[in-house]
Design an enzyme around this catalytic site. Structure first.
Site, PDB file in Angstrom:
ATOM      1  N   GLY A   1     -37.207   8.234   6.497  1.00  0.00           N
ATOM      2  CA  GLY A   1     -36.514   7.458   5.650  1.00  0.00           C
ATOM      3  C   GLY A   1     -35.854   8.616   4.569  1.00  0.00           C
ATOM      4  N   HIS A   2     -35.298   7.953   3.505  1.00  0.00           N
ATOM      5  CA  HIS A   2     -34.520   8.934   2.606  1.00  0.00           C
ATOM      6  C   HIS A   2     -35.349   9.335   1.372  1.00  0.00           C
ATOM      7  CE1 HIS A   2     -30.343   6.724   4.300  1.00  0.00           C
ATOM      8  NE2 HIS A   2     -31.041   7.367   5.043  1.00  0.00           N
ATOM      9  N   GLY A   3     -36.365   9.224   1.415  1.00  0.00           N
ATOM     10  CA  GLY A   3     -37.304   9.701   0.358  1.00  0.00           C
ATOM     11  C   GLY A   3     -37.326   8.722  -0.813  1.00  0.00           C
TER      12      GLY A   3
ATOM     13  N   ASP B   1     -34.044   3.848   5.376  1.00  0.00           N
ATOM     14  CA  ASP B   1     -33.232   4.137   4.048  1.00  0.00           C
ATOM     15  C   ASP B   1     -34.412   4.739   2.956  1.00  0.00           C
ATOM     16  OD1 ASP B   1     -31.432   3.634   1.775  1.00  0.00           O
ATOM     17  OD2 ASP B   1     -30.182   2.612   3.160  1.00  0.00           O
TER      18      ASP B   1
END
Length: 387
Positions: free
Chosen positions: A227-229, A205
């Site tokens: 991940g999502h940054g 996430d």
């Protein structure tokens, strides 16, 4: 999905002015702890904490070495007499392996180890956890420093701060599987005056997520992937008024992430995301190195709404690298509440490792400007013509 049976936490949470040799030591063994890894030692831990919190001169809470202490979800709560408290773990702490066996305070199982209203706290050495909870939560505590920690495969959020003021997080390593949902690395809510630096985070996430009430956050020397940054939001779900502002990200590396630096807000929301600078951003095969999304929606049916969270005064400076998708820059803003004062300077993003030219999507920006070399071209921005 299957997770490893353990999560090792190396936690060090320190006040700026701690003098480690001061004060009395409170050993959990003196309060009835067994330390055999099978007997629940939660009550002994809470009794020891009660005396620590009453002590006046920099006390130490000691979990001795060469033992294994089984504890259920616990909350170590102040307000304590001393503003300098050391929580020293020389031994091993474990949680029950089966959720059905958890004994939670007031039937609340949101986190495994929580600290509330505890200013100037030190947590040191290693804790071995077996938990499906948020690993570490610090709430309503000020002037806190967290550094030299390693987290491995916690199946939910790793580090959570909320309602705190004055936090420094440095030299943190977080490692969770790429396909593990809701495993945010560092999550901030209603927290101000924060420095996050020299951290390496890989999750399923957001590496770092900032939600409502996050303000004056300085992030630097961050490595993220998978991940999502680094995500601002989401903000404004269910029509709520939420704010994030005064954010500075510098020297961030994104490798194989779904996003680089992202601002995401829900239609129908209120509030603002404003006054942010993202500079010296490096992307290696990220899907969207730059993304603003005022149409964020995490379910199948999403409808247009007239209200939106305002996005204003956002700058991107010196952004380079590769994008996994052809559209490397996405700025999708509301028809009724457009993004304002967007500035981009010196970016060079190419599509995957082949060197193909990437593209950009840009919609509904007022007072958008660019300066220097900007690749890909962002059509909704104007040349500011600065020398």
């Amino acid at each position: 999905m299957a997770f490893p049976r353990s999560t090792c936490l190396l936690l060090l949470l320190a006040s700026f002015l701690l003098t480690p040799l001061e004060g009395h030591t409170f050993n959990v063994m003196d309060y009835g702890a067994i330390g055999n890894g099978r007997t629940d030692d939660s009550e002994a831990f809470m009794k020891a904490w009660s005396d620590v919190c009453k002590a006046s001169a920099s006390p130490t809470f000691l979990v001795p070495g060469d033992r294994r202490f089984l504890i259920n979800p616990v909350v170590f709560e102040g307000r304590c007499r001393s503003k300098k408290i050391k929580f020293k773990v020389d031994g091993t702490i474990t949680a029950p392996s089966e959720p059905s066996k958890w004994k939670c305070i007031n039937k609340q199982c949101h986190s495994w180890i929580s600290f509330k209203h505890v200013d100037g706290l030190v947590i040191s050495d290693c804790m071995y956890s077996l938990t499906n909870l948020q690993a570490l939560v610090v709430a309503r505590s000020n002037n806190v420093q967290l550094h030299d920690l390693s987290f491995k495969d916690n199946p939910h959020m790793h580090v959570v701060f909320h309602h705190c003021d004055g936090v420094k997080i440095s030299h943190i390593s977080i490692d969770a599987p790429e396909d593990s949902p809701n495993t945010d690395g560092i999550h901030l809510k209603e927290t101000a005056s924060v420095i996050i630096e020299h951290c390496t985070i890989g999750t399923g996430d957001d590496c770092i997520s900032l939600v409502d009430g996050s303000t004056h956050i300085d992030m630097r020397h961050i490595k993220c992937g998978p991940g999502h940054g680094i995500s601002i939001g989401s903000l404004g779900k269910f029509g709520l008024s939420e704010t994030v502002e005064y954010i500075h990200v510098k020297d961030a590396q994104f490798t194989g992430t779904t996003n680089g630096v992202r601002i995401k807000t829900w239609q129908g929301g209120r509030g603002h995301a404003r006054n942010m600078i993202f500079e010296k951003i490096r992307s290696s095969d990220s899907e969207y190195p730059i993304i603003i999304d005022q149409f964020y929606c995490d379910h199948t049916e999403c409808h247009d709404k007239p209200n939106a969270v305002e996005i204003r005064n956002i700058s991107y400076i010196d952004v380079k690298g590769t994008s996994k998708k052809e559209t490397a820059v996405k700025i999708a803003c509301s028809d009724t509440v457009p993004c304002r004062d967007i500035f981009i300077q010196n970016i060079n993003l190419i599509y995957d490792q082949s060197g193909k030219q990437a593209s950009a999507y840009c919609k509904n920006v007022i007072n958008g400007y660019y300066h220097g070399v900007v690749r890909p071209n962002i059509s909704c921005l104007q040349n500011d013509k600065l020398p």
